[in-house]
Each structure stands twice: as structure tokens, then as C-alpha cells.
Design a protein around this motif. Structure first.
Motif, short mmCIF file in Angstrom:
data_model
loop_
_atom_site.label_atom_id
_atom_site.label_comp_id
_atom_site.label_asym_id
_atom_site.label_seq_id
_atom_site.Cartn_x
_atom_site.Cartn_y
_atom_site.Cartn_z
N VAL A 1 0.81 -1.22 0.00
CA VAL A 1 0.00 0.00 0.00
C VAL A 1 0.84 1.27 0.00
O VAL A 1 0.32 2.36 -0.12
CB VAL A 1 -1.01 0.02 1.18
N ALA A 2 2.15 1.11 0.10
CA ALA A 2 3.04 2.28 0.10
C ALA A 2 3.02 2.96 -1.27
O ALA A 2 2.87 2.29 -2.30
CB ALA A 2 4.46 1.85 0.45
N PRO A 3 3.17 4.27 -1.29
CA PRO A 3 3.17 4.97 -2.58
C PRO A 3 4.44 4.70 -3.36
O PRO A 3 5.53 4.57 -2.81
CB PRO A 3 3.07 6.44 -2.18
N LEU A 4 4.28 4.63 -4.65
CA LEU A 4 5.37 4.51 -5.59
C LEU A 4 5.27 5.73 -6.50
O LEU A 4 4.27 5.90 -7.19
CB LEU A 4 5.24 3.22 -6.41
N THR A 5 6.28 6.57 -6.45
CA THR A 5 6.29 7.78 -7.27
C THR A 5 7.41 7.65 -8.29
O THR A 5 8.54 7.29 -7.93
CB THR A 5 6.48 9.03 -6.39
#
Length: 184
Positions: free
Chosen positions: A121-125
Motif C-alpha cells: 500500500v506504500a506509494p510509488l512515485t
């Protein structure tokens, strides 16, 4: 950060999703191995033959998948590796492309094996190949990686059948992979 479509099915949970991604990584490697073996059976000349596919030939399509796996793994692992053009030919010979495919499948399998619910669920930018910035969950990026593989494997599978008949194109169905796995 979670995407609207993450973990919404009844009874779905991040731990279930982690197991699902591990299965998809194993399936991905299995399907790629079957596809490469079938392509090798047709021979190098047939694999390089322009067939009007989006990436031209079986070889062009398989190169594209290795290139895009490298791009996505660089994003997922935050290595900052450069993004080559999507139609890059890493190898012009299927036998030399195979070890690159096996290596990317191993890298993807290792990445997924180390996943936990928090990482999903961590953001990937990242920036795409046009330089446009995006942010999404790791889970939704993995959804794309596995779907993209299936999409282009399907194109290569069609080319195999066009060149060698239906017998030249082995089943790549997920259910076939699942049935071949040992029961827990």
C-alpha cells in the motif's frame, strides 16, 4: 496510500494480496519459460520475422517485455536506472535474450517474495518514459506489471500460432500453472 481498487473484494486482505502476487510472479516465470521454449522450437529466423505485431516480431515483443520489466523493477526498487526506449532490442537472438528474461523473472520473484502488506500500500512515485510524474500504490504497479506481461505474451502466443500452427503455441493459462503446482 491505497488505491480505490486495492483490497476491496469481500474477504480480501493485504496478506492475501501478498500471496497472490507471489503466485503471479511464479506464474509469470512459468509462462515465460513455456513461451521461450515454444519460440525456440520455431527457430531464430521465424522469431525474428516481421509479422505486423506492435513490436514487429516474436523477438521484438519478447525484448519489449524484458525492457519494461527492467523499467518497472527500477521504479519499484528505486534504483534510478535510466529508462530505455520501449522498443529497444536488447538482443537480436532469442538464445541470448533468454538469460536476460530468466534474470528479470528472478528479480521480480525476489522482489515479490520480500513484499509485506505495508509495502503493497506504500506509494510509488516515478516518472514515465515521457517524463510525466505519477504516484500509485506498489500493488497497483504490480497489477500493471503482471497484466502487461500477460497482454504481450498473448501477442507473442498469437504469432507462434500464426507461424507454427496451434500446436506451436502452448497453453499459458493460469489455471494450467495452478494445476501443475504441488498441493499444500
Amino acid at each position: 496510500m491505497t488505491d480505490a481498487w486495492s483490497f476491496t473484494a469481500a474477504g480480501d486482505s493485504p496478506s492475501h494480496a501478498v500471496r497472490s502476487y507471489r503466485q503471479l510472479a511464479a506464474y509469470n516465470a512459468w509462462a515465460n519459460a513455456r513461451l521461450y521454449a515454444a519460440a525456440a522450437g520455431l527457430g531464430a529466423e521465424a522469431c525474428a520475422k516481421p509479422m505486423g505485431a506492435f513490436f514487429g516480431s516474436i523477438l521484438g515483443t519478447l525484448n519489449h517485455l524484458v525492457v519494461t520489466d527492467r523499467i518497472w523493477l527500477a521504479r519499484l526498487l528505486a534504483t534510478g536506472a535510466p529508462q530505455p526506449p520501449l522498443d529497444t532490442l536488447l538482443e537480436t537472438d532469442l538464445a541470448r535474450l533468454l538469460p536476460l528474461r530468466v534474470a528479470e523473472d528472478a528479480r521480480l520473484t525476489a522482489f515479490v517474495a520480500a513484499l509485506d502488506a505495508a509495502r503493497l500500500v506504500a506509494p510509488l512515485t516515478y516518472a514515465n518514459s515521457s517524463g510525466q510524474s505519477f504516484s500509485q500504490s506498489c500493488a497497483s504497479a504490480l497489477d500493471h506489471v503482471f497484466n502487461h506481461q500477460t497482454h504481450h505474451r498473448g501477442q507473442a502466443h498469437t504469432l507462434l500460432a500464426q507461424l507454427g500452427g496451434r500446436a506451436a503455441a502452448p497453453s499459458l493459462d493460469l489455471i494450467v500453472f495452478q494445476r501443475e503446482q504441488p498441493r499444500a
